[in-house]
Design an enzyme around this catalytic site. Structure first.
Site, mmCIF file in Angstrom:
data_model
loop_
_atom_site.group_PDB
_atom_site.id
_atom_site.type_symbol
_atom_site.label_atom_id
_atom_site.label_comp_id
_atom_site.label_asym_id
_atom_site.label_seq_id
_atom_site.Cartn_x
_atom_site.Cartn_y
_atom_site.Cartn_z
ATOM 1 N N HIS A 120 -27.965 34.347 25.684
ATOM 2 C CA HIS A 120 -27.669 35.715 26.148
ATOM 3 C C HIS A 120 -27.300 35.650 27.634
ATOM 4 O O HIS A 120 -26.350 34.971 27.992
ATOM 5 C CB HIS A 120 -28.894 36.604 25.847
ATOM 6 C CG HIS A 120 -28.695 38.072 25.964
ATOM 7 N ND1 HIS A 120 -27.487 38.675 26.144
ATOM 8 C CD2 HIS A 120 -29.610 39.078 25.907
ATOM 9 C CE1 HIS A 120 -27.657 39.993 26.198
ATOM 10 N NE2 HIS A 120 -28.935 40.269 26.069
ATOM 11 N N HIS B 226 -19.024 35.350 20.393
ATOM 12 C CA HIS B 226 -19.733 36.612 20.610
ATOM 13 C C HIS B 226 -20.056 37.215 19.247
ATOM 14 O O HIS B 226 -19.273 37.122 18.319
ATOM 15 C CB HIS B 226 -18.857 37.605 21.398
ATOM 16 C CG HIS B 226 -19.651 38.720 21.994
ATOM 17 N ND1 HIS B 226 -20.001 39.838 21.279
ATOM 18 C CD2 HIS B 226 -20.185 38.870 23.223
ATOM 19 C CE1 HIS B 226 -20.715 40.638 22.051
ATOM 20 N NE2 HIS B 226 -20.846 40.076 23.243
ATOM 21 N N ASP C 217 -19.437 35.602 30.066
ATOM 22 C CA ASP C 217 -20.129 34.577 30.863
ATOM 23 C C ASP C 217 -19.282 33.363 31.203
ATOM 24 O O ASP C 217 -19.696 32.534 32.016
ATOM 25 C CB ASP C 217 -21.380 34.104 30.101
ATOM 26 C CG ASP C 217 -22.398 35.224 29.962
ATOM 27 O OD1 ASP C 217 -22.757 35.576 28.833
ATOM 28 O OD2 ASP C 217 -22.776 35.784 31.017
HETATM 29 C C1 SDX Z 1 -23.814 37.715 26.076
HETATM 30 O O1 SDX Z 1 -24.627 40.870 22.370
HETATM 31 C C2 SDX Z 1 -24.042 41.064 23.470
HETATM 32 O O2 SDX Z 1 -23.300 42.022 23.639
HETATM 33 C C3 SDX Z 1 -24.310 40.034 24.548
HETATM 34 C C4 SDX Z 1 -23.501 40.185 25.817
HETATM 35 C C5 SDX Z 1 -23.901 41.422 26.576
HETATM 36 O O3 SDX Z 1 -23.085 41.901 27.372
HETATM 37 O O4 SDX Z 1 -25.065 41.820 26.445
HETATM 38 O O5 SDX Z 1 -22.115 40.261 25.510
HETATM 39 C C6 SDX Z 1 -23.716 39.023 26.773
HETATM 40 O O6 SDX Z 1 -24.901 37.323 25.758
HETATM 41 C C7 SDX Z 1 -22.553 36.949 25.739
HETATM 42 C C8 SDX Z 1 -22.836 35.668 24.893
HETATM 43 C C9 SDX Z 1 -23.324 34.564 25.845
HETATM 44 N N1 SDX Z 1 -23.814 33.414 25.068
HETATM 45 C C10 SDX Z 1 -23.096 32.257 25.032
HETATM 46 O O7 SDX Z 1 -22.007 32.101 25.563
HETATM 47 C C11 SDX Z 1 -23.796 31.129 24.280
HETATM 48 C C12 SDX Z 1 -22.762 30.410 23.375
HETATM 49 N N2 SDX Z 1 -22.405 31.346 22.322
HETATM 50 C C13 SDX Z 1 -23.072 31.166 21.038
HETATM 51 O O8 SDX Z 1 -24.434 30.809 21.172
HETATM 52 C C14 SDX Z 1 -22.812 32.319 20.059
HETATM 53 O O9 SDX Z 1 -21.463 32.514 20.032
HETATM 54 C C15 SDX Z 1 -23.492 33.654 20.290
HETATM 55 C C16 SDX Z 1 -24.966 33.535 20.446
HETATM 56 C C17 SDX Z 1 -22.921 34.343 21.475
HETATM 57 C C18 SDX Z 1 -23.189 34.526 19.058
HETATM 58 O O10 SDX Z 1 -23.824 33.925 17.979
HETATM 59 P P1 SDX Z 1 -23.674 34.488 16.475
HETATM 60 O O11 SDX Z 1 -22.997 35.814 16.462
HETATM 61 O O12 SDX Z 1 -25.010 34.372 15.820
HETATM 62 O O13 SDX Z 1 -22.623 33.511 15.851
HETATM 63 P P2 SDX Z 1 -22.987 32.220 15.017
HETATM 64 O O14 SDX Z 1 -23.960 31.380 15.802
HETATM 65 O O15 SDX Z 1 -23.321 32.653 13.652
HETATM 66 O O16 SDX Z 1 -21.582 31.433 15.033
HETATM 67 C C19 SDX Z 1 -20.650 31.573 14.007
HETATM 68 C C20 SDX Z 1 -20.013 30.199 13.925
HETATM 69 C C21 SDX Z 1 -21.028 29.093 13.681
HETATM 70 O O17 SDX Z 1 -20.298 28.042 13.038
HETATM 71 P P3 SDX Z 1 -20.680 27.682 11.476
HETATM 72 O O18 SDX Z 1 -22.131 27.335 11.481
HETATM 73 O O19 SDX Z 1 -20.355 28.959 10.700
HETATM 74 O O20 SDX Z 1 -19.763 26.522 11.141
HETATM 75 O O21 SDX Z 1 -19.413 29.864 15.192
HETATM 76 C C22 SDX Z 1 -20.074 28.714 15.748
HETATM 77 C C23 SDX Z 1 -21.415 28.598 15.051
HETATM 78 O O22 SDX Z 1 -21.827 27.236 15.033
HETATM 79 N N3 SDX Z 1 -20.245 29.001 17.179
HETATM 80 C C24 SDX Z 1 -19.993 28.121 18.149
HETATM 81 C C25 SDX Z 1 -20.225 28.821 19.340
HETATM 82 N N4 SDX Z 1 -20.612 30.087 19.081
HETATM 83 C C26 SDX Z 1 -20.632 30.181 17.722
HETATM 84 N N5 SDX Z 1 -19.596 26.835 18.110
HETATM 85 C C27 SDX Z 1 -19.410 26.227 19.307
HETATM 86 N N6 SDX Z 1 -19.612 26.842 20.513
HETATM 87 C C28 SDX Z 1 -20.025 28.124 20.549
HETATM 88 N N7 SDX Z 1 -20.223 28.735 21.736
#
Ligand code: SDX
Length: 403
Positions: free
Chosen positions: A241, A280, A336
């Site tokens: 997050h 996201h 971010d």
């Molecule tokens: C913020 O919610 C909000 O609005 C948050 C925010 C706000 O203003 O409050 O926007 C701020 O928190 C932005 C997000 C910051 N976090 C990151 O950058 C961390 C990296 N991102 C990931 O951890 C992830 O994308 C999340 C946590 C942001 C979202 O996770 P989800 O919605 O649970 O998505 P998921 O993990 O189910 O991913 C779907 C697929 C998966 O692949 P499969 O297992 O289906 O093969 O996408 C992949 C994930 O492995 N994936 C990524 C990835 N993010 C998702 N693969 C590589 N790198 C990534 N960053």
């Protein structure tokens, strides 16, 4: 049990409130605060004016804004006791831990923070006394967020605390207290002050993200707002997050140079590494804030000089955006991905970046908290259910009979 269905992991597609504050269209990459597009507000508004909009629902008149600003700035001063509180931390304590604790400490200062008093008074929602109490709590939390953050920073620098100056803007006052350019009479550079104000504004709210949900879950028990905000701050601290802006820089430093980007991308695809700053839960095309941050970065670099990590960030961005693995999963830069480059160029320490997310996000947390306090029919405690998948009924076995 009774038709309960597990709504996937992490509330994947679950709405728990109706809200009029922030609108996101994840497919179109749209973000609006009370109907105003984030691009217009970033260009024409300020963080504090947008705070008024998010909390009270309309853009303030000149008079309304002047009063709001003066109340927030008046309440930005911290009681001298807080210095002892901050001095109790080790000098190298993570500033997000200090800030989370400081919000909880804030609640110990104010009589209306007493949960039983709080509940009673606010539960009579909407009367003048409870509205005035909530306003004062809102001014205090927004005003003191910058001061508490600056106090956490000064602990890290081993320097004494600075009383919030008068006559500066909200963001200018924060930069003055940070004094991170280590000049005693630091006057905020207008370009950097404007850039940070834009960053504060676009971080102000994002509907029901994990930390906002935490604030509402906690606040639904009618605990005081200081404690609810402390809970939200703890949630924002996580690397999935608000901690992502710090994680992105650590990732870029570990990659080292644009030449190492292809190998890093392959490691991400093998799930050995995470591409922080990408992906996201809601945005499935692009996070509109990332474009605003990227543009702001160019403004800042004109003053501070380019950050040497920018080349690696751009190479990583371009490689990921062209790669089937990320395209298929609809992964694009989020807010971010670029913001840490700006904070670094402005001289903030790396572990301070999540604090720069928390300070403005106090506004969104409070806007949602006030909306919940005033909702039709009063506050309902948030108490979700579960589907039980554990053992059936069984009798106790004395320890000597267990194998
Ligand atoms: C913020 O919610 C909000 O609005 C948050 C925010 C706000 O203003 O409050 O926007 C701020 O928190 C932005 C997000 C910051 N976090 C990151 O950058 C961390 C990296 N991102 C990931 O951890 C992830 O994308 C999340 C946590 C942001 C979202 O996770 P989800 O919605 O649970 O998505 P998921 O993990 O189910 O991913 C779907 C697929 C998966 O692949 P499969 O297992 O289906 O093969 O996408 C992949 C994930 O492995 N994936 C990524 C990835 N993010 C998702 N693969 C590589 N790198 C990534 N960053």
């Amino acid at each position: 049990e009774k038709g309960l269905r597990v709504q996937d992991k992490g509330f994947l597609n679950t709405a728990v409130i109706r809200s009029g504050i922030t609108y996101i269209d994840g497919d179109a990459g749209v973000l609006r605060y009370r109907g105003y597009p984030i691009e217009q507000l970033a260009l024409k508004s300020s963080h504090l004016e947008t705070a008024y909009l998010l909390i009270y629902g309309s853009l303030p008149t000149n008079e309304q804004f002047k009063f709001f600003e003066s109340e927030v700035m008046r309440h930005s001063v911290m009681h001298a006791d807080a210095e002892g509180f901050f001095r109790s931390f080790r000098y190298d304590a993570h500033p997000m831990s200090m800030l989370t604790s400081a919000f909880a400490m804030l609640g110990s200062y104010y009589s209306e923070a007493n949960p039983s008093l709080q509940g009673q008074r606010l539960y009579t929602q909407g009367n003048a006394a409870s509205l005035a109490t909530m306003d004062r709590q809102i001014y205090r939390l927004i005003g003191k967020a910058t001061t508490l953050a600056a106090m956490a920073y000064r602990v890290r620098q081993g320097r004494n605390f600075v009383t919030p100056p008068t006559g500066l803007s909200y963001t200018g006052s924060f930069l003055y207290q940070m004094d991170h350019l280590s000049e005693e009479n630091y006057t905020p550079n207008p370009v950097l002050e404007k850039a940070l104000d834009v960053l504060f504004l676009i971080h102000a709210d994002h509907e029901l993200n994990a930390s906002c949900t935490t604030v509402l879950q906690t606040g639904s028990s009618l605990v005081d707002p200081y404690s609810a905000i402390a809970a939200g701050c703890a949630s924002l601290y996580g690397p999935l997050h608000g901690g992502a802006n710090e994680a992105v820089i650590r990732m870029l430093i570990s990659i080292g140079s644009p030449q190492n980007v292809p190998a890093f991308i392959e490691a991400v695809k093998r799930r050995e590494k995470t591409l922080s700053g990408f992906g996201h839960r809601v945005y499935k095309t692009s996070d509109p804030r990332s474009f605003i941050v990227r543009k702001t970065a160019d403004e800042v670099f004109k003053v501070t000089g380019k950050d040497e990590l920018l080349e690696t960030a751009m190479a990583l961005h371009d490689a990921a955006m062209k790669d089937e693995y990320f395209i298929k999963r609809k992964l694009a830069p989020n807010v971010d991905f670029w913001s840490g480059l700006i904070y670094r160029a402005m001289g903030f320490p790396l572990d301070f970046f999540p604090v720069l997310f928390a300070v403005p996000r106090v506004v969104g947390w409070l806007a949602h908290w006030r909306q919940m306090m005033l909702q039709e029919g009063g506050v309902k405690i948030w108490r979700p259910r579960q589907v039980y998948v554990g053992a059936g009924k069984r009798d106790y076995v004395p320890v000597e009979e267990r194998e």
